[in-house]
Design an enzyme around this catalytic site. Sequence first.
Site, PDB file in Angstrom:
ATOM      1  N   ASP A  38       0.971  -1.233  -0.077  1.00  0.00           N
ATOM      2  CA  ASP A  38       0.026   0.010   0.092  1.00  0.00           C
ATOM      3  C   ASP A  38       0.814   1.104  -0.191  1.00  0.00           C
ATOM      4  O   ASP A  38       2.028   1.121   0.321  1.00  0.00           O
ATOM      5  CB  ASP A  38      -1.026  -0.059   1.318  1.00  0.00           C
ATOM      6  CG  ASP A  38      -2.018   0.932   1.074  1.00  0.00           C
ATOM      7  OD1 ASP A  38      -3.351   0.162   0.931  1.00  0.00           O
ATOM      8  OD2 ASP A  38      -2.015   2.271   1.060  1.00  0.00           O
ATOM      9  N   ASP A  64       3.739   2.742  -4.202  1.00  0.00           N
ATOM     10  CA  ASP A  64       2.840   3.359  -4.950  1.00  0.00           C
ATOM     11  C   ASP A  64       2.738   2.533  -6.485  1.00  0.00           C
ATOM     12  O   ASP A  64       3.742   2.553  -7.218  1.00  0.00           O
ATOM     13  CB  ASP A  64       3.271   4.964  -5.423  1.00  0.00           C
ATOM     14  CG  ASP A  64       2.269   5.681  -6.265  1.00  0.00           C
ATOM     15  OD1 ASP A  64       1.585   4.894  -7.009  1.00  0.00           O
ATOM     16  OD2 ASP A  64       2.434   6.884  -6.334  1.00  0.00           O
ATOM     17  N   TYR A 162     -13.776   7.138 -14.594  1.00  0.00           N
ATOM     18  CA  TYR A 162     -13.520   6.062 -13.917  1.00  0.00           C
ATOM     19  C   TYR A 162     -14.045   4.960 -14.447  1.00  0.00           C
ATOM     20  O   TYR A 162     -13.663   3.612 -14.642  1.00  0.00           O
ATOM     21  CB  TYR A 162     -14.257   6.313 -12.550  1.00  0.00           C
ATOM     22  CG  TYR A 162     -14.202   5.056 -11.411  1.00  0.00           C
ATOM     23  CD1 TYR A 162     -12.842   4.669 -10.881  1.00  0.00           C
ATOM     24  CD2 TYR A 162     -15.193   4.327 -11.145  1.00  0.00           C
ATOM     25  CE1 TYR A 162     -13.269   3.650  -9.807  1.00  0.00           C
ATOM     26  CE2 TYR A 162     -15.478   3.508 -10.600  1.00  0.00           C
ATOM     27  CZ  TYR A 162     -14.257   2.975  -9.587  1.00  0.00           C
ATOM     28  OH  TYR A 162     -14.738   1.889  -8.824  1.00  0.00           O
ATOM     29  N   LYS A 166     -12.108   1.439 -15.681  1.00  0.00           N
ATOM     30  CA  LYS A 166     -12.638   0.131 -15.274  1.00  0.00           C
ATOM     31  C   LYS A 166     -12.885  -0.810 -16.113  1.00  0.00           C
ATOM     32  O   LYS A 166     -12.939  -2.193 -16.107  1.00  0.00           O
ATOM     33  CB  LYS A 166     -13.628   0.240 -13.968  1.00  0.00           C
ATOM     34  CG  LYS A 166     -13.245   0.878 -12.734  1.00  0.00           C
ATOM     35  CD  LYS A 166     -12.131   0.131 -12.207  1.00  0.00           C
ATOM     36  CE  LYS A 166     -11.993   0.464 -10.512  1.00  0.00           C
ATOM     37  NZ  LYS A 166     -10.537  -0.317 -10.008  1.00  0.00           N
TER      38      LYS A 166
HETATM   39  N1  NAD Z   1     -16.000   0.600  -2.565  1.00  0.00           N
HETATM   40  C1  NAD Z   1     -16.755   0.586  -3.478  1.00  0.00           C
HETATM   41  O1  NAD Z   1     -17.946   1.003  -3.540  1.00  0.00           O
HETATM   42  C2  NAD Z   1     -16.260  -0.058  -4.869  1.00  0.00           C
HETATM   43  C3  NAD Z   1     -17.070  -0.298  -5.801  1.00  0.00           C
HETATM   44  C4  NAD Z   1     -16.502  -0.719  -7.100  1.00  0.00           C
HETATM   45  C5  NAD Z   1     -15.342  -0.990  -7.246  1.00  0.00           C
HETATM   46  N2  NAD Z   1     -14.395  -0.600  -6.343  1.00  0.00           N
HETATM   47  C6  NAD Z   1     -12.963  -0.795  -6.518  1.00  0.00           C
HETATM   48  O2  NAD Z   1     -12.479  -1.563  -5.615  1.00  0.00           O
HETATM   49  C7  NAD Z   1     -11.052  -1.197  -5.205  1.00  0.00           C
HETATM   50  C8  NAD Z   1     -11.006  -1.132  -3.799  1.00  0.00           C
HETATM   51  O3  NAD Z   1     -11.606  -0.153  -3.196  1.00  0.00           O
HETATM   52  P1  NAD Z   1     -12.024   0.252  -1.642  1.00  0.00           P
HETATM   53  O4  NAD Z   1     -13.098   0.986  -1.552  1.00  0.00           O
HETATM   54  O5  NAD Z   1     -11.825  -1.015  -1.022  1.00  0.00           O
HETATM   55  O6  NAD Z   1     -10.801   1.552  -1.342  1.00  0.00           O
HETATM   56  P2  NAD Z   1     -10.215   2.223  -0.518  1.00  0.00           P
HETATM   57  O7  NAD Z   1     -10.127   3.765  -1.158  1.00  0.00           O
HETATM   58  O8  NAD Z   1     -11.117   2.055   0.799  1.00  0.00           O
HETATM   59  O9  NAD Z   1      -8.763   1.788  -0.246  1.00  0.00           O
HETATM   60  C9  NAD Z   1      -7.833   1.866  -1.140  1.00  0.00           C
HETATM   61  C10 NAD Z   1      -6.402   1.339  -0.784  1.00  0.00           C
HETATM   62  O10 NAD Z   1      -5.532   1.645  -1.723  1.00  0.00           O
HETATM   63  C11 NAD Z   1      -4.366   2.485  -1.180  1.00  0.00           C
HETATM   64  N3  NAD Z   1      -3.780   3.343  -2.368  1.00  0.00           N
HETATM   65  C12 NAD Z   1      -4.287   4.140  -3.016  1.00  0.00           C
HETATM   66  N4  NAD Z   1      -3.760   4.642  -4.000  1.00  0.00           N
HETATM   67  C13 NAD Z   1      -2.531   3.980  -4.020  1.00  0.00           C
HETATM   68  C14 NAD Z   1      -1.246   3.759  -4.893  1.00  0.00           C
HETATM   69  N5  NAD Z   1      -1.175   4.643  -5.984  1.00  0.00           N
HETATM   70  N6  NAD Z   1      -0.427   2.702  -4.436  1.00  0.00           N
HETATM   71  C15 NAD Z   1      -0.598   1.988  -3.569  1.00  0.00           C
HETATM   72  N7  NAD Z   1      -1.867   1.996  -2.671  1.00  0.00           N
HETATM   73  C16 NAD Z   1      -2.515   2.731  -2.899  1.00  0.00           C
HETATM   74  C17 NAD Z   1      -4.880   3.259  -0.489  1.00  0.00           C
HETATM   75  O11 NAD Z   1      -4.133   3.806   0.611  1.00  0.00           O
HETATM   76  C18 NAD Z   1      -5.993   2.508   0.550  1.00  0.00           C
HETATM   77  O12 NAD Z   1      -5.345   1.686   1.478  1.00  0.00           O
HETATM   78  C19 NAD Z   1     -10.811  -0.123  -6.152  1.00  0.00           C
HETATM   79  O13 NAD Z   1     -10.345  -0.668  -7.331  1.00  0.00           O
HETATM   80  C20 NAD Z   1     -12.140   0.371  -6.281  1.00  0.00           C
HETATM   81  O14 NAD Z   1     -12.185   1.251  -7.488  1.00  0.00           O
HETATM   82  C21 NAD Z   1     -14.969  -0.123  -5.193  1.00  0.00           C
END
Ligand code: NAD
Length: 257
Positions: A38, A64, A162, A166
Amino acid sequence: MNLNLDGKVAVVTGAAQGMGRAIALTFIKGGASVVAADIDLEAAKLVAEEAKALGAQAIAVRADVTKSEQVAEMVKSALEGFGKVDILVNVVGGSGRLKGRKLYLFRESTEEDWDSAISLNLKATMICTKAVLDHMIERKNGRIINISSVSALAGNIGMVDYSAAKAGVIGFTVALAKEVGPYNITVNCILPGPTETPGMKELNLPPESLEEMGRRTYLGRVGKPEDIANMAIFLASDGASFITGQSYAVCGARNLA
Ligand SMILES: NC(=O)c1ccc[n+]([C@@H]2O[C@H](COP(=O)([O-])OP(=O)(O)OC[C@H]3O[C@@H](n4cnc5c(N)ncnc54)[C@H](O)[C@@H]3O)[C@@H](O)[C@H]2O)c1
């Protein structure tokens, strides 16, 4: 069916919170050793500590995932720590809205918004996959699991960049699965619907809008990170060894709304 990941090594990106954290901990409970990667090292360390308290092997790595040099270091740490990588889960992603921008329509979106959405959601998946692929090909063994979104199919107003990025992840999954199938590497994709994660909470949506999202699924609720983790452990397991190039929506049929 055997969902056991004993002896497997998994690299999970975005593992510090939300779905990444749930996937890392579910894999650990399933017997895997995990590299929790992360950009937020301190939070990733907490996940690794939680794993160790469960008797598992885990290391936290700061990377990153949009930067190939940092991803190369991430994979190096995994190989030094555990000697191999069996599973890669590309979880990192998100939208500009999470970075403080309010909803913006396509005609207000800038080239920077597009570069950022494509970099975080699509290019990062490419960079991390490239970094483990030669190793997996050499071992004729690998599982790659990408996290896309139901937005890729259903689209979201105010999230055109986005949704498009995706959708790219789905195309990436299908094409790569065909290229690497002969090396016993599977590539699959999960499409979460609205899921209660810290990232979702950062959107600061009013409670009624979260309730509304739940109502718009056919199961009357939004997802939990564990709902996504359960699909991920299945796709990582021996039970899914004949499944590749597929995308699975985990969203209470939100994609059919
Ligand atoms: N939460 C939702 O409703 C939802 C719905 C559909 C898809 N998604 C997708 O699911 C995935 C996870 O979503 P989430 O809601 O659990 O995310 P979140 O935002 O809660 O957590 C994301 C994590 O990624 C880390 N991060 C961000 N940028 C980074 C980088 N450049 N390098 C390394 N780490 C990085 C952050 O520090 C964090 O720990 C994402 O791809 C998101 O687009 C989420």
